[in-house]
Design a protein around this motif. Sequence first.
Motif, PDB file in Angstrom:
ATOM      1  N   VAL A 176      66.195 -95.080 -37.639  1.00 13.32           N
ATOM      2  CA  VAL A 176      65.677 -94.606 -38.682  1.00 13.32           C
ATOM      3  C   VAL A 176      66.472 -92.931 -38.894  1.00 13.32           C
ATOM      4  CG1 VAL A 176      63.390 -94.725 -39.846  1.00 13.32           C
ATOM      5  CG2 VAL A 176      63.570 -96.598 -38.413  1.00 13.32           C
ATOM      6  N   PRO A 177      66.610 -93.346 -40.023  1.00 10.73           N
ATOM      7  CA  PRO A 177      67.155 -92.121 -40.468  1.00 10.73           C
ATOM      8  C   PRO A 177      65.754 -90.360 -40.251  1.00 10.73           C
ATOM      9  CG  PRO A 177      67.857 -93.261 -41.608  1.00 10.73           C
ATOM     10  CD  PRO A 177      67.043 -94.058 -40.950  1.00 10.73           C
ATOM     11  N   ARG A 178      65.842 -89.462 -39.881  1.00 11.60           N
ATOM     12  CA  ARG A 178      65.129 -88.570 -39.788  1.00 11.60           C
ATOM     13  C   ARG A 178      63.653 -88.977 -39.025  1.00 11.60           C
ATOM     14  NH1 ARG A 178      62.894 -86.611 -45.415  1.00 11.60           N
ATOM     15  NH2 ARG A 178      62.789 -88.712 -45.995  1.00 11.60           N
ATOM     16  N   ARG A 208      63.361 -83.629 -40.244  1.00 14.07           N
ATOM     17  CA  ARG A 208      62.617 -84.759 -39.586  1.00 14.07           C
ATOM     18  C   ARG A 208      61.346 -85.165 -38.122  1.00 14.07           C
ATOM     19  NH1 ARG A 208      66.315 -84.168 -33.822  1.00 14.07           N
ATOM     20  NH2 ARG A 208      66.615 -86.463 -34.140  1.00 14.07           N
ATOM     21  N   VAL A 250      62.844 -99.160 -49.361  1.00  7.60           N
ATOM     22  CA  VAL A 250      63.935 -99.229 -48.086  1.00  7.60           C
ATOM     23  C   VAL A 250      64.779-100.257 -48.002  1.00  7.60           C
ATOM     24  CG1 VAL A 250      61.724 -97.516 -47.432  1.00  7.60           C
ATOM     25  CG2 VAL A 250      61.863 -99.376 -46.389  1.00  7.60           C
ATOM     26  N   GLY A 271      67.608-101.504 -45.188  1.00 10.63           N
ATOM     27  CA  GLY A 271      67.526-101.373 -43.525  1.00 10.63           C
ATOM     28  C   GLY A 271      67.513-103.179 -43.006  1.00 10.63           C
ATOM     29  N   GLN A 317      61.929-102.116 -38.503  1.00 10.35           N
ATOM     30  CA  GLN A 317      62.913-101.121 -38.756  1.00 10.35           C
ATOM     31  C   GLN A 317      62.176-100.399 -40.267  1.00 10.35           C
ATOM     32  OE1 GLN A 317      67.234-101.718 -39.259  1.00 10.35           O
ATOM     33  NE2 GLN A 317      67.128-100.013 -39.904  1.00 10.35           N
ATOM     34  N   ARG A 318      62.901-101.251 -41.632  1.00  8.50           N
ATOM     35  CA  ARG A 318      62.128-101.061 -42.722  1.00  8.50           C
ATOM     36  C   ARG A 318      60.897 -99.877 -42.701  1.00  8.50           C
ATOM     37  NH1 ARG A 318      63.770-106.190 -44.278  1.00  8.50           N
ATOM     38  NH2 ARG A 318      66.399-106.460 -44.376  1.00  8.50           N
ATOM     39  N   VAL A 367      58.070 -93.023 -42.723  1.00 13.08           N
ATOM     40  CA  VAL A 367      58.911 -91.777 -42.070  1.00 13.08           C
ATOM     41  C   VAL A 367      58.251 -90.983 -44.082  1.00 13.08           C
ATOM     42  CG1 VAL A 367      61.132 -90.379 -42.294  1.00 13.08           C
ATOM     43  CG2 VAL A 367      59.696 -92.299 -40.300  1.00 13.08           C
ATOM     44  N   ASN A 368      59.684 -91.756 -44.706  1.00 12.01           N
ATOM     45  CA  ASN A 368      58.968 -92.049 -45.919  1.00 12.01           C
ATOM     46  C   ASN A 368      57.912 -91.416 -46.698  1.00 12.01           C
ATOM     47  OD1 ASN A 368      62.072 -92.380 -46.271  1.00 12.01           O
ATOM     48  ND2 ASN A 368      62.042 -93.866 -46.968  1.00 12.01           N
ATOM     49  N   ARG A 392      60.871 -97.210 -41.667  1.00 10.39           N
ATOM     50  CA  ARG A 392      61.536 -95.542 -42.528  1.00 10.39           C
ATOM     51  C   ARG A 392      60.234 -95.902 -43.635  1.00 10.39           C
ATOM     52  NH1 ARG A 392      67.679 -96.238 -44.290  1.00 10.39           N
ATOM     53  NH2 ARG A 392      67.713 -94.409 -45.678  1.00 10.39           N
TER      54      ARG A 392
END
Length: 339
Positions: free
Chosen positions: A26-28, A4, A280, A282, A287-288, A294-295, A291
Motif C-alpha cells: 500500500v503506497p504511503r 506517509r 483505488v 490494487g 489491500q484496496r 490512507v487516501n 489504500r
Amino acid sequence: MKRRLRLGVVGCGEIARYTALLARFVPRLVLSACCDHNDEKAHRFARQFRIPLAFTEVEEMLETAGLDAVYLALPHHLHAGMIRRAVEAGKAVLVEKPLTRTLSEGVALVNWLAGQNAKVGVNYQYRYDAAAYRLAQAVRAGELGRVFSIRINVAWRRDESYFRSAAWHSRLDQAGGGTLITQASHFLDLALWALGEEAQEAAGWTATPRFDVEVETLAEAILQTEGGTLISLTSTMAAAVEEAVRIEVYGERGQAVYTDLPLPRLHVRGVRLGRHPLPVAGLHALQRSLRGFVNWVLDDQPYLIPAEGALVVLAAVEAVYRSAQSGRRELVEKIRIAR
C-alpha cells in the motif's frame, strides 16, 4: 500534505497478520508500531513484519509512537472503548468489522463521534472487491431494474483451532454472535449497501453444528428491506468442504451472480452492466481497503465504509438474532443518529 501514514496495529492475531502482509503493498502506508497484551506475541509480530516498535499497553503506544492512525483487530466487545481512546488521542481509526458488538454501542459511538474531528472506518473489505463493487454500483445505478430478490450463501469451514487460538470467538458476551456477525455480515453489508436501503423486518434461525461453543456456527435468515426486496441468507463455518461465497441478485431487467473463488467473478444475464471501476487500485480487496483508508486520512478522499455506514448491517444482524430467539419475525430497529 503528509507523505506517509504512520499506522499502529492493535491486536496481533490472525487477521492482523493478513493486514500487515498486504500493508507492504500500500503506497504511503508504513507500519510504525504494534501492540498486544501478550508481550511475546507483540514482539514476534514486530519481528515478522519489521515493525520498529512493540508495546503491551495501548496508552503508551498512542502517546509515544508518533502515529497518525491505528488499525484495531480486537475482540468485538473491545471495539467501542478502544475507538474512543484512539480518537481522544487524536488518531484516525480503521477497525475490523463489526463496528461494535451491539447496535446500541454502535449508535452511541457514532453519536459521540459526531462531536469529534475524527475519521473512523470499518473494514468491510468486500466493498473494495472489484467484482462485488461492480455489482453494487450496477444495482445502485438501476442497471438490473428494480431488484426483488438477493440470495447469499456463505459456506465456510473452521476447525477447532479457530476457537482455540482466539477463545473470544466462542463467547457470546465478547463476540456478540458467530458466523452471522463475524462472516456473513460482510455480504449482508454489501447487499444493503448496493440497495441503498435498510432492512425492515427479519426472520432468522441459528444452530451450532460441529462445535461446543456459545455462538452459532450456522445461520439462516430472510430479511425484507424498506423497498420490498427479499434477502435470503445462509451462513456457516461448519461446512464439510468450503465453497465459494455466492451472491445472486435478481432484478426486473436482468440478474447477476457474484462468486469469490478461485478469483472474484461476476456473471450477468439479461443486461449489460457498466464497468464501474474501483476508486483505488490494487490486487486484493483488503489491500484496496487499506489504500482507501490512507487516501481518506491523508487526502480527504471518501472511504467506502465510514463508521456510520456500518450501522445498517449491525441493525439487521441483531434483528435476525432476536428472531432466532423469539421464533417470530422481528422488526429491524431504526437507526437514530444525532445531527
